[in-house]
Design an enzyme around this catalytic site. Sequence first.
Site, PDB file in Angstrom:
ATOM      1  CG  ASP A   1      12.555  42.592  49.925  1.00  0.00           C
ATOM      2  OD1 ASP A   1      11.348  42.707  49.663  1.00  0.00           O
ATOM      3  OD2 ASP A   1      13.007  42.605  51.079  1.00  0.00           O
TER       4      ASP A   1
ATOM      5  CD  GLU B   1       2.646  45.300  54.949  1.00  0.00           C
ATOM      6  OE1 GLU B   1       3.668  44.902  54.348  1.00  0.00           O
ATOM      7  OE2 GLU B   1       1.521  44.826  54.784  1.00  0.00           O
TER       8      GLU B   1
END
Lengths: 255, 393
Positions: free
Chosen positions: A56, A45
């Site tokens: 995040d 990824e």
Amino acid sequence: MNRIKKLFQEKKNILSIYYTAGYPNLGDTIQIAEALQKSGADLLEIGFPYSDPVADGPVIQASSKQALDQGMTLKVLFEQLKDLRKHVSIPVLLMGYVNPVLQFGVENFCKACAEVGVDGCIVPDLPIAEYEEFYQDCFEKHNLSNVFLITPQTAEERIHKIDGLTNSFIYLLSSSATTGKNLEVGNTTEAYFSRIKAMNLKNPTMIGFGISDKQTFDKACSYANGAIIGTAFVKALAGGNLEESISNFMKKFRD
Amino acid sequence: MKYKVNEKGYYGDFGGAYIPEMLYPNVEELRQNYLKIIADPDFQKEFHQLLKDYVGRPSPLYLAKRYSEKYGANIFLKREDLNHTGAHKINNTIGQILLAEKLGKKRIIAETGAGQHGVATATVCALRNLECVIYMGEVDIERQAPNVARMKMLGAKVVPASSGSKTLKDATNEAMRDWINNPVDTHYIIGSVVGPHPYPDMVAIFQSIISEETKKQLLEQTGSDQPDYVLACVGGGSNAMGMFYHFMDDEQVKLIAVEAAGKGVSSGFSAATTYLGKEGVLHGSRSILMQTADGQVVEPHSVSAGLDYPGIGPQHAHLFKTGRGQYVSITDDESLEAGLLCTKLEGIIPAIESAHALAYLEKMEFKGGENVVVCLSGRGDKDLDTYIKYFNL
């Protein structure tokens, strides 16, 4: 048959690794991909950085900022990935937020992904309704898989809808959290993983968020087809020789 | 209704709910319940009671005589600066805290720039005895010390946002991250008409009390509830949306939204979103935002912390694109001069945000006798340091 489908048919305990494109150095993208494949990663990824990554935690935020400061853009990334398939044969996903995709143009983005041999995308802030209305046709036209996330709070009906829209795998978040939190598999998490397993979804599942060592990886694999490691890997890239850091990190999982 | 939100959460091309799956249950719970809860007679009763007895509403609509003489038009000031806590922000936090209670939430989070929304949130949390966590950029914490102290006195925990530019945008990111990590018992009180649907609509509804009162007051004072112009400043755009709300469908009423040009729209230090921005997605909705060609969000600048935001709410983007609203901008210098002028002419020290709206009067041409309403969204106490430095007071 596409690369992702083939992988899930042929392998168990799939190890997927996330890293931020343009980190630690702008030009490391292909080298990291090659090293990961060599040391046993099954799926990659590659994150394209965004200035405001709300899903995040601090580690991936910091890597994104550094990558952007060093000049990473989608245009630069596709240029770097031009010869991806000369170097890497495992499936590759791009992961990032929706705004850079919008500015690049959805059609251009899908076309560029297909041209360089990217197999699919994970766009956490692209909701299902918007995907169906504005993106799905374009993704399908270019044979791109879109990977959706589910959390312990995702309702059963919605999980079935996601399963129906998916043609690769479903990204199972270990908890509702930003990236980089430790996975504590208590009774609630276990009940959630078991509940999903018992739903007999048509698509395989991968567990992500909080996987950082062999123990958490094995635990995740007992409930799903594999697991995704992001923050722990990005942290491991912080210093020293790139190839060595990667091979040392991967040894923990693949020996 | 052509400027209101549709069933899918869009205003024309703008709006939606671009949120990660982790936020979906929270936002969906809100979407399914907000209109029902707000329409409930018990909710309405409590909301209006608090606005009256606690906030001090209705806020006056004041015909500013010396302004009117200077510009040759009837200049009315909608006095949101007289609200408890000093700005329009409390209209929204009262509404949202009651709504959060109905949803059974135990913990409140919010972002703040200058600290006005943080103070308004901490205030209602003290009032209703709910846990309160405020995210504020490190830079803003330093330059807005009195508001940080206020929030602490009110019992809130103030958490510094240390990522990015360490200002409002980053405080918003941190609040969203908190909400992702606390998916069950927490309500996020967004302070402006931004964020995923239904926030822009919900905040607009709570702020619409501004134009609801203005219409009644205009009718009493002028014999008509239709002014010629309505002006308000725009950061995210909550006071402007409250001020425009009940005038949007009265097409003959001209709506003027004043953005912060900072040091000038082309200076590289600006927050004039409609001039500098492009369509894109930020903080959960599709709108207009300042960004690079690659879609990275650009850091804004304004002397006014409340306007120092790189986007505008999706409904504003729609009013701009359809031409229903006129979007203009005022520089730091012009706004500070206008703040001083307002103080000298009317004895009112305005917030620098509100001074942007006042400053635009200088650029308008009046035939004479037009009725003009300016939203005086907040008082200038919090800005004294900036005024002192600028004018060597």
